[in-house]
Scaffold this active site. Structure first.
Site, PDB file in Angstrom:
ATOM      1  N   THR A 106      11.302  -7.747   9.423  1.00  0.00           N
ATOM      2  CA  THR A 106      11.805  -9.108   9.184  1.00  0.00           C
ATOM      3  C   THR A 106      10.906  -9.893   8.224  1.00  0.00           C
ATOM      4  O   THR A 106      11.398 -10.637   7.389  1.00  0.00           O
ATOM      5  CB  THR A 106      11.905  -9.914  10.496  1.00  0.00           C
ATOM      6  OG1 THR A 106      10.650  -9.860  11.174  1.00  0.00           O
ATOM      7  CG2 THR A 106      12.996  -9.369  11.387  1.00  0.00           C
ATOM      8  N   GLY A 107       9.598  -9.715   8.368  1.00  0.00           N
ATOM      9  CA  GLY A 107       8.675 -10.449   7.506  1.00  0.00           C
ATOM     10  C   GLY A 107       8.865 -10.076   6.031  1.00  0.00           C
ATOM     11  O   GLY A 107       8.940 -10.953   5.167  1.00  0.00           O
ATOM     12  N   ASP A 108       8.977  -8.777   5.760  1.00  0.00           N
ATOM     13  CA  ASP A 108       9.179  -8.310   4.378  1.00  0.00           C
ATOM     14  C   ASP A 108      10.464  -8.869   3.790  1.00  0.00           C
ATOM     15  O   ASP A 108      10.503  -9.336   2.644  1.00  0.00           O
ATOM     16  CB  ASP A 108       9.322  -6.776   4.324  1.00  0.00           C
ATOM     17  CG  ASP A 108       8.019  -6.072   4.616  1.00  0.00           C
ATOM     18  OD1 ASP A 108       6.973  -6.745   4.653  1.00  0.00           O
ATOM     19  OD2 ASP A 108       8.060  -4.841   4.805  1.00  0.00           O
ATOM     20  N   SER A 139       0.820  -1.219   0.000  1.00  0.00           N
ATOM     21  CA  SER A 139       0.000   0.000   0.000  1.00  0.00           C
ATOM     22  C   SER A 139       0.851   1.265   0.000  1.00  0.00           C
ATOM     23  O   SER A 139       0.432   2.305  -0.474  1.00  0.00           O
ATOM     24  CB  SER A 139      -0.913   0.053   1.223  1.00  0.00           C
ATOM     25  OG  SER A 139      -1.892  -0.949   1.144  1.00  0.00           O
ATOM     26  N   ALA A 151      14.037  -9.807  21.344  1.00  0.00           N
ATOM     27  CA  ALA A 151      13.911  -8.414  20.902  1.00  0.00           C
ATOM     28  C   ALA A 151      12.868  -8.411  19.796  1.00  0.00           C
ATOM     29  O   ALA A 151      12.550  -9.457  19.227  1.00  0.00           O
ATOM     30  CB  ALA A 151      15.249  -7.906  20.372  1.00  0.00           C
ATOM     31  N   SER A 168       7.150 -18.431  10.748  1.00  0.00           N
ATOM     32  CA  SER A 168       7.457 -18.777  12.137  1.00  0.00           C
ATOM     33  C   SER A 168       6.213 -19.234  12.868  1.00  0.00           C
ATOM     34  O   SER A 168       5.129 -18.688  12.698  1.00  0.00           O
ATOM     35  CB  SER A 168       8.092 -17.602  12.879  1.00  0.00           C
ATOM     36  OG  SER A 168       7.176 -16.554  13.016  1.00  0.00           O
ATOM     37  N   PHE A 224      -0.152 -16.664  12.799  1.00  0.00           N
ATOM     38  CA  PHE A 224      -1.487 -16.058  12.894  1.00  0.00           C
ATOM     39  C   PHE A 224      -2.168 -16.027  11.524  1.00  0.00           C
ATOM     40  O   PHE A 224      -3.351 -16.360  11.382  1.00  0.00           O
ATOM     41  CB  PHE A 224      -1.354 -14.637  13.457  1.00  0.00           C
ATOM     42  CG  PHE A 224      -2.639 -13.862  13.496  1.00  0.00           C
ATOM     43  CD1 PHE A 224      -3.632 -14.180  14.419  1.00  0.00           C
ATOM     44  CD2 PHE A 224      -2.855 -12.800  12.625  1.00  0.00           C
ATOM     45  CE1 PHE A 224      -4.824 -13.446  14.465  1.00  0.00           C
ATOM     46  CE2 PHE A 224      -4.040 -12.065  12.664  1.00  0.00           C
ATOM     47  CZ  PHE A 224      -5.024 -12.394  13.587  1.00  0.00           C
ATOM     48  N   ILE A 269      15.326 -14.573  19.400  1.00  0.00           N
ATOM     49  CA  ILE A 269      16.092 -13.498  20.036  1.00  0.00           C
ATOM     50  C   ILE A 269      15.105 -12.643  20.839  1.00  0.00           C
ATOM     51  O   ILE A 269      14.045 -12.282  20.315  1.00  0.00           O
ATOM     52  CB  ILE A 269      16.796 -12.627  18.963  1.00  0.00           C
ATOM     53  CG1 ILE A 269      17.715 -13.493  18.092  1.00  0.00           C
ATOM     54  CG2 ILE A 269      17.563 -11.478  19.610  1.00  0.00           C
ATOM     55  CD1 ILE A 269      18.196 -12.803  16.825  1.00  0.00           C
TER      56      ILE A 269
END
Ligand code: ATP
Ligand code: MG
Ligand code: NA
Ligand code: MG
Length: 280
Positions: free
Chosen positions: A204-206, A12, A199, A167, A132, A197
């Site tokens: 990260t997903g992209d 988007s 934190a 994940s 999810f 980790i």
């Protein structure tokens, strides 16, 4: 299999075109082509952009990559784009990160779920949901490896021949489950264990989806290898990111960490495989 191609990447907030090198980093971005950044596009604006590309004979793509999409109208336009690009290149690979939310919370309007389920998943070549999202798209509650594998099979039956659940939280660690359906009703599945980790990282997903696109273009018959390379790159980058923040005296649990993309180009291009896939 070729290592070069053209990727149209749509979110988007950004529409970008990459050529030649599949490692998707800002340096590879092909200047001179249209790029819209930082503004939220609506479906009509996206279609105008596609019209403009077509008028300039620029609609041949080998890959389409989609990520965060915030509205039904935009998602419906993405579906039109898939059709359009496939009419020009029937072999187009559509890599879809069905961004819906994480850890029980939606970050898009919930009405997008049924559009993904009914219209988007069926036309995707590869899907990269988190736990999810895989639950939302299959209706299955995923609490074990076995559930993850079953969710992949449900998704294969709906369309994509490659599925990576990036994940699943199990006992405080992360489990990636990959599944490649080479023939109907038969999938090769594997897992990769990742220590979590403590934190929270943004982006990260992209990056994971972009890496999977790149490596599975290079190794189209070896999703397990593509996933090993992708996870190894990403984990090296996360370790570097964490280190940088710690060196700077930052409390890493208090806020989300911006991943060190530019500083990690070697890890992205040439990862040392430290994460191995275990086949089922
Ligand atoms: P995003 O929140 O960016 O949309 P996502 O929920 O879509 O991410 P995840 O599966 O959470 O995707 O993360 C993608 C990959 O990033 C995972 O496969 C894992 O390798 C890595 N990763 C993310 N967070 C962590 C962490 N805290 N520790 C270790 N690895 C992580
Ligand atoms: Mg996540
Ligand atoms: Na994901
Ligand atoms: Mg995501």
């Amino acid at each position: 299999p070729s290592e070069t191609g053209r990727v149209l990447s749509i979110q988007s907030h950004t529409v970008q075109i990459y050529t030649d090198n599949f490692v998707i980093t800002p340096t590879e971005f092909c200047a001179g082509y249209p790029s819209f950044k930082g503004q939220v596009l609506n479906g009509d604006q996206l279609w105008d952009l596609i019209d403009g590309l077509e008028a300039n004979d620029l609609l041949f793509y080998t890959h389409l990559l989609t990520g965060y999409i915030g509205s039904i109208s935009f998602l419906n336009t993405v579906l039109k784009v898939v059709d359009k690009l496939r009419s020009i290149n029937p072999k187009l690979t559509y890599v879809c990160d069905p961004v819906l939310g994480d850890e029980g919370k939606f970050y898009v309007p919930q009405e997008l779920v049924s559009v993904y389920r009914e219209k988007v998943v069926p036309v995707a070549s590869m899907l990269t949901p988190n736990q999810f999202e895989a639950e939302q798209l299959t209706g299955l509650r995923i609490t074990s490896e076995q559930d993850g594998r079953e969710a992949c099979n449900i998704l294969h039956a709906a369309g994509p021949s490659k599925v990576v659940i990036t994940s699943i939280n199990i006992d405080g660690n992360l489990l990636l489950i990959g599944s490649h359906q080479k023939e109907k009703g038969q999938s090769q599945q594997f897992k990769i264990l990742i220590s979590k980790i403590p934190a929270y990282f943004t982006g990260t997903g992209d990056l994971m989806t972009a890496l999977l696109l790149g490596w599975s273009n290079k190794y189209p018959e070896n999703l397990d290898k593509a996933a090993e390379l992708s996870v190894s790159s990403l984990q090296a980058l996360l370790a570097r990111t964490l280190n940088d923040y710690i060196k700077a005296g930052h409390d890493c649990q208090s806020s989300s960490l911006e991943i060190r993309l530019i500083q990690s180009q070697d890890d992205i291009r040439n990862p040392e495989i430290k994460y191995k896939a275990e086949k089922y």
